[in-house]
Write a protein that holds these residues in place. Structure first.
Motif, PDB file in Angstrom:
ATOM      1  N   GLY A 180       0.747  -1.234   0.131  1.00  0.00           N
ATOM      2  CA  GLY A 180      -0.138  -0.128  -0.157  1.00  0.00           C
ATOM      3  C   GLY A 180       0.740   1.318  -0.124  1.00  0.00           C
ATOM      4  N   LYS A 181       0.263   2.468   0.397  1.00  0.00           N
ATOM      5  CA  LYS A 181       0.654   3.598   0.452  1.00  0.00           C
ATOM      6  C   LYS A 181       0.099   4.523   1.381  1.00  0.00           C
ATOM      7  N   SER A 182       0.585   5.519   1.615  1.00  0.00           N
ATOM      8  CA  SER A 182       0.273   6.777   2.728  1.00  0.00           C
ATOM      9  C   SER A 182       0.214   7.837   1.613  1.00  0.00           C
ATOM     10  N   VAL A 183      -1.015   8.515   1.844  1.00  0.00           N
ATOM     11  CA  VAL A 183      -0.968  10.047   1.253  1.00  0.00           C
ATOM     12  C   VAL A 183      -1.189  10.908   2.544  1.00  0.00           C
ATOM     13  N   TRP A 184      -0.251  11.886   2.536  1.00  0.00           N
ATOM     14  CA  TRP A 184      -0.051  12.882   3.981  1.00  0.00           C
ATOM     15  C   TRP A 184      -0.057  14.252   3.280  1.00  0.00           C
ATOM     16  N   PHE A 185      -0.396  15.035   4.624  1.00  0.00           N
ATOM     17  CA  PHE A 185      -0.286  16.482   4.374  1.00  0.00           C
ATOM     18  C   PHE A 185       0.249  17.196   5.646  1.00  0.00           C
ATOM     19  N   GLU A 186       0.748  18.393   5.738  1.00  0.00           N
ATOM     20  CA  GLU A 186       1.148  18.835   6.784  1.00  0.00           C
ATOM     21  C   GLU A 186       0.471  20.406   6.798  1.00  0.00           C
ATOM     22  N   LEU A 187       0.174  20.954   7.984  1.00  0.00           N
ATOM     23  CA  LEU A 187      -0.382  22.108   8.238  1.00  0.00           C
ATOM     24  C   LEU A 187       0.338  23.135   9.357  1.00  0.00           C
ATOM     25  N   GLY A 188       0.248  24.106   9.353  1.00  0.00           N
ATOM     26  CA  GLY A 188       0.854  25.165  10.271  1.00  0.00           C
ATOM     27  C   GLY A 188       2.429  25.152  10.310  1.00  0.00           C
TER      28      GLY A 188
END
Length: 157
Positions: free
Chosen positions: A145-153
């Motif tokens: 599988g895979k991970s889709v990620w995001f960051e904020l701040g």
């Protein structure tokens, strides 16, 4: 007469004292949400949103309220994508430090591709929103599988 203090006990006391002195200077420990979502359980999208809001309720970077709303929107999109396109459930992990990082892992290795929204407006906006609203984002492959990620701040990573 004073009892001799074993070396291990003395070291433990010193470590405790050191930790309490650093406590005022070190950042708070990260807060984390980890949630497994069963395949095709679209009700879980709203539940994950609520759990994320609870996690973020004490996170207060500049613009924290607005960032929390963006975070819940982006998380909803990624969880929905995983449930609709990957068909095997997902694991959502959100970690708050001075930034927020959200990862949605599924168990299909096919990488998502941003695409134009459909005419009926029900598909094609998720990754476009992530790309335009997150400070950083990406896709990480796993053995399965895979991970889709995001960051904020805190600005760009």
């Amino acid at each position: 007469m004073r009892q001799p203090v074993r070396r291990e006990e003395r070291e433990r006391r010193q470590e405790t004292a050191d930790r309490s002195r650093r406590g005022a200077l070190s950042p708070p420990p990260p807060r984390t949400l980890e949630r497994k979502v069963r395949p095709a359980d679209l009700r879980a999208v709203g539940e994950v949103r609520n759990e994320l809001r609870q996690l973020l309720s004490r996170w207060a970077p500049p613009g924290g309220g607005e960032l929390a709303e963006v975070a819940t929107l982006l998380t909803s999109e990624l969880v929905t994508n995983a449930l609709v396109h990957a068909k095997g459930g997902a694991v959502v992990t959100a970690t708050v430090t001075d930034r927020l990082r959200v990862e949605v892992r599924d168990f299909v290795s096919r990488r998502p591709e941003p695409r134009a929204p459909t005419a009926d407006g029900t598909s094609g906006r998720g990754l476009m929103l992530v790309r335009s609203l997150a400070d950083a984002w990406g896709i990480r492959s796993h053995g399965v599988g895979k991970s889709v990620w995001f960051e904020l701040g805190g600005g760009p990573a």
